[in-house]
Write a protein that holds these residues in place. Structure first.
Motif, PDB file in Angstrom:
ATOM      1  N   ILE A  45     -35.403 -18.166  82.370  1.00  0.00           N
ATOM      2  CA  ILE A  45     -36.890 -17.580  81.728  1.00  0.00           C
ATOM      3  C   ILE A  45     -37.496 -17.355  83.081  1.00  0.00           C
ATOM      4  O   ILE A  45     -38.411 -16.005  82.843  1.00  0.00           O
ATOM      5  CB  ILE A  45     -37.616 -18.095  80.954  1.00  0.00           C
ATOM      6  CG1 ILE A  45     -36.498 -19.149  79.201  1.00  0.00           C
ATOM      7  CG2 ILE A  45     -38.733 -18.832  80.226  1.00  0.00           C
ATOM      8  CD1 ILE A  45     -37.061 -20.145  78.919  1.00  0.00           C
ATOM      9  N   GLU A  46     -37.347 -18.121  83.917  1.00  0.00           N
ATOM     10  CA  GLU A  46     -38.518 -17.084  84.941  1.00  0.00           C
ATOM     11  C   GLU A  46     -38.463 -16.120  85.972  1.00  0.00           C
ATOM     12  O   GLU A  46     -38.658 -15.037  85.961  1.00  0.00           O
ATOM     13  CB  GLU A  46     -39.103 -18.191  86.503  1.00  0.00           C
ATOM     14  CG  GLU A  46     -38.864 -19.692  86.050  1.00  0.00           C
ATOM     15  CD  GLU A  46     -40.836 -19.120  85.606  1.00  0.00           C
ATOM     16  OE1 GLU A  46     -40.968 -18.476  86.527  1.00  0.00           O
ATOM     17  OE2 GLU A  46     -41.474 -19.995  84.837  1.00  0.00           O
ATOM     18  N   THR A  47     -36.479 -15.804  85.884  1.00  0.00           N
ATOM     19  CA  THR A  47     -35.842 -14.643  86.120  1.00  0.00           C
ATOM     20  C   THR A  47     -36.736 -13.448  86.009  1.00  0.00           C
ATOM     21  O   THR A  47     -37.297 -11.838  85.807  1.00  0.00           O
ATOM     22  CB  THR A  47     -34.587 -14.754  86.580  1.00  0.00           C
ATOM     23  OG1 THR A  47     -34.126 -15.954  87.356  1.00  0.00           O
ATOM     24  CG2 THR A  47     -34.263 -13.161  87.476  1.00  0.00           C
ATOM     25  N   TYR A  48     -36.416 -13.386  84.412  1.00  0.00           N
ATOM     26  CA  TYR A  48     -36.874 -12.335  83.642  1.00  0.00           C
ATOM     27  C   TYR A  48     -38.252 -11.853  83.608  1.00  0.00           C
ATOM     28  O   TYR A  48     -38.508 -11.128  83.777  1.00  0.00           O
ATOM     29  CB  TYR A  48     -36.276 -12.343  81.596  1.00  0.00           C
ATOM     30  CG  TYR A  48     -35.198 -12.266  81.727  1.00  0.00           C
ATOM     31  CD1 TYR A  48     -34.366 -11.767  82.077  1.00  0.00           C
ATOM     32  CD2 TYR A  48     -34.410 -13.333  81.324  1.00  0.00           C
ATOM     33  CE1 TYR A  48     -32.689 -11.603  82.665  1.00  0.00           C
ATOM     34  CE2 TYR A  48     -32.750 -13.540  80.878  1.00  0.00           C
ATOM     35  CZ  TYR A  48     -32.224 -12.521  81.487  1.00  0.00           C
ATOM     36  OH  TYR A  48     -30.299 -12.889  81.242  1.00  0.00           O
ATOM     37  N   LYS A  49     -39.328 -13.485  83.749  1.00  0.00           N
ATOM     38  CA  LYS A  49     -40.669 -13.099  84.069  1.00  0.00           C
ATOM     39  C   LYS A  49     -40.798 -11.974  85.103  1.00  0.00           C
ATOM     40  O   LYS A  49     -41.591 -10.964  84.629  1.00  0.00           O
ATOM     41  CB  LYS A  49     -41.386 -14.306  83.600  1.00  0.00           C
ATOM     42  CG  LYS A  49     -41.250 -15.116  82.226  1.00  0.00           C
ATOM     43  CD  LYS A  49     -42.010 -15.935  82.537  1.00  0.00           C
ATOM     44  CE  LYS A  49     -42.494 -17.268  81.226  1.00  0.00           C
ATOM     45  NZ  LYS A  49     -43.135 -17.711  81.339  1.00  0.00           N
ATOM     46  N   ASN A  50     -40.287 -11.907  85.990  1.00  0.00           N
ATOM     47  CA  ASN A  50     -40.324 -11.360  87.491  1.00  0.00           C
ATOM     48  C   ASN A  50     -39.948 -10.279  86.901  1.00  0.00           C
ATOM     49  O   ASN A  50     -40.522  -9.157  88.222  1.00  0.00           O
ATOM     50  CB  ASN A  50     -39.330 -12.129  88.578  1.00  0.00           C
ATOM     51  CG  ASN A  50     -39.926 -13.682  89.070  1.00  0.00           C
ATOM     52  OD1 ASN A  50     -41.056 -14.123  89.338  1.00  0.00           O
ATOM     53  ND2 ASN A  50     -38.683 -14.187  88.896  1.00  0.00           N
ATOM     54  N   VAL A  51     -38.597  -9.643  86.585  1.00  0.00           N
ATOM     55  CA  VAL A  51     -38.570  -8.274  86.058  1.00  0.00           C
ATOM     56  C   VAL A  51     -40.003  -7.648  85.398  1.00  0.00           C
ATOM     57  O   VAL A  51     -39.943  -6.873  85.720  1.00  0.00           O
ATOM     58  CB  VAL A  51     -37.537  -8.641  85.210  1.00  0.00           C
ATOM     59  CG1 VAL A  51     -37.298  -6.752  84.839  1.00  0.00           C
ATOM     60  CG2 VAL A  51     -36.076  -9.822  86.141  1.00  0.00           C
ATOM     61  N   LEU A  52     -40.384  -8.282  84.137  1.00  0.00           N
ATOM     62  CA  LEU A  52     -41.393  -8.139  83.676  1.00  0.00           C
ATOM     63  C   LEU A  52     -42.618  -7.983  84.776  1.00  0.00           C
ATOM     64  O   LEU A  52     -43.401  -7.094  84.541  1.00  0.00           O
ATOM     65  CB  LEU A  52     -41.208  -8.847  82.370  1.00  0.00           C
ATOM     66  CG  LEU A  52     -40.699  -8.719  81.169  1.00  0.00           C
ATOM     67  CD1 LEU A  52     -40.200  -9.614  80.258  1.00  0.00           C
ATOM     68  CD2 LEU A  52     -39.777  -7.563  80.484  1.00  0.00           C
ATOM     69  N   ARG A  53     -42.695  -8.992  85.484  1.00  0.00           N
ATOM     70  CA  ARG A  53     -43.951  -8.300  86.562  1.00  0.00           C
ATOM     71  C   ARG A  53     -43.866  -7.420  87.208  1.00  0.00           C
ATOM     72  O   ARG A  53     -45.100  -6.006  87.191  1.00  0.00           O
ATOM     73  CB  ARG A  53     -44.326  -9.467  86.913  1.00  0.00           C
ATOM     74  CG  ARG A  53     -44.207 -11.290  86.478  1.00  0.00           C
ATOM     75  CD  ARG A  53     -44.707 -11.637  87.620  1.00  0.00           C
ATOM     76  NE  ARG A  53     -45.355 -13.378  87.025  1.00  0.00           N
ATOM     77  CZ  ARG A  53     -44.423 -14.304  87.204  1.00  0.00           C
ATOM     78  NH1 ARG A  53     -42.872 -14.402  87.718  1.00  0.00           N
ATOM     79  NH2 ARG A  53     -44.239 -15.226  86.133  1.00  0.00           N
ATOM     80  N   ILE A  54     -42.574  -6.548  87.695  1.00  0.00           N
ATOM     81  CA  ILE A  54     -42.760  -5.500  88.287  1.00  0.00           C
ATOM     82  C   ILE A  54     -42.354  -4.329  86.881  1.00  0.00           C
ATOM     83  O   ILE A  54     -43.114  -3.353  87.534  1.00  0.00           O
ATOM     84  CB  ILE A  54     -40.764  -5.422  88.997  1.00  0.00           C
ATOM     85  CG1 ILE A  54     -40.956  -7.146  90.168  1.00  0.00           C
ATOM     86  CG2 ILE A  54     -40.492  -4.349  89.875  1.00  0.00           C
ATOM     87  CD1 ILE A  54     -40.117  -7.303  91.090  1.00  0.00           C
ATOM     88  N   ASP A  55     -42.026  -4.796  85.739  1.00  0.00           N
ATOM     89  CA  ASP A  55     -41.382  -3.635  85.292  1.00  0.00           C
ATOM     90  C   ASP A  55     -42.003  -3.578  83.674  1.00  0.00           C
ATOM     91  O   ASP A  55     -40.841  -4.452  82.919  1.00  0.00           O
ATOM     92  CB  ASP A  55     -39.957  -2.803  84.864  1.00  0.00           C
ATOM     93  CG  ASP A  55     -39.570  -1.858  83.940  1.00  0.00           C
ATOM     94  OD1 ASP A  55     -40.573  -1.197  83.568  1.00  0.00           O
ATOM     95  OD2 ASP A  55     -38.655  -1.422  84.311  1.00  0.00           O
ATOM     96  N   PRO A  56     -43.048  -4.091  83.619  1.00  0.00           N
ATOM     97  CA  PRO A  56     -43.226  -4.069  82.115  1.00  0.00           C
ATOM     98  C   PRO A  56     -42.494  -3.992  80.570  1.00  0.00           C
ATOM     99  O   PRO A  56     -42.392  -3.820  79.535  1.00  0.00           O
ATOM    100  CB  PRO A  56     -44.959  -4.037  81.552  1.00  0.00           C
ATOM    101  CG  PRO A  56     -45.062  -4.107  83.534  1.00  0.00           C
ATOM    102  CD  PRO A  56     -44.029  -3.758  84.038  1.00  0.00           C
TER     103      PRO A  56
END
Length: 222
Positions: A114-125
């Motif tokens: 979950i935290e890793t996917y959140k990092n993806v969306l922080r860079i590319d929403p």
């Protein structure tokens, strides 16, 4: 002297160019092997690149994907994390975060995923795959918690049932022992009463016998 320095500089540039071309060629070869699903040889090609340039972003990322395709997840995670830390990584960082998330999700480490996917969306929403997997991980995490809670409740219920069963068995054994003791006392009392009744009847018979006159006449004393 100047001419000599110029020659050395040209030779150095030549060797650097040859080395760079070799690295790029190895990456292209590795990419072709990967597209053909020849993961073993693709891994060899990317490792050759890293032997020449340990921080080559493309080689690190592509080798990580190749290892993941061979289910060598532990090594793949290390390389994805390495790419994420490299300052030059941009688009490779997003892809590394996403692929790392899939590995964590595969391990049922839903919190880490979950935290890793959140990092993806922080860079590319607009990363739709990361958004979908994020929601899926949240549901899987809730199901895992419910399953764990259900297992604990079932274990507690079984423990209570066993305790009750043991208690019932002990009570049953205690009641049986009490019944046996009660029966023993009753039997002893009955035997005692029977003996006393028999003794009483014997005494009554003796008493009656002594009160009756004797039919035999005694001889006179002369």
């Amino acid at each position: 002297m100047i001419r000599r320095c110029y020659v050395i500089l040209c030779m150095l540039m030549f060797f650097l160019t040859i080395n760079s071309q070799t690295v790029n060629q190895l990456i292209r070869v590795g990419n072709k092997q990967y597209s053909q699903k020849d993961y073993v040889h693709a891994e060899i090609s990317y490792r050759k690149v890293l032997n020449k340039d340990n921080n080559n972003i493309l080689a690190c990322y592509n080798l990580a994907r190749t290892l993941q395709a061979q289910n060598k997840d532990s090594e793949a995670k290390i390389l994805y994390e390495k790419v994420i830390k490299l300052k030059e990584a941009s688009s490779a960082r997003v892809s590394s975060y996403y692929n790392l998330g899939t590995l964590l999700q595969k391990e049922k480490n839903y919190g880490g995923a979950i935290e890793t996917y959140k990092n993806v969306l922080r860079i590319d929403p607009n990363h739709n795959k990361a958004r979908y997997n994020l929601e899926l991980c949240k549901k899987q995490q809730q199901q895992k918690k419910k399953h764990s809670a259900g297992g604990r409740n079932k274990s507690n219920n079984n423990q209570k049932k066993n305790q009750k069963r043991n208690g019932d068995n002990k009570n049953g054994e205690s009641n049986q022992a009490k019944n046996r003791n009660s029966m023993s006392r009753d039997n002893a009392q009955q035997l005692l009463n029977a003996a006393m009744q028999q003794e009483k009847e014997t005494q009554e018979r003796l008493s009656k016998a002594m009160k009756q006159p004797s039919d035999r006449k005694l001889d006179k004393n002369w």
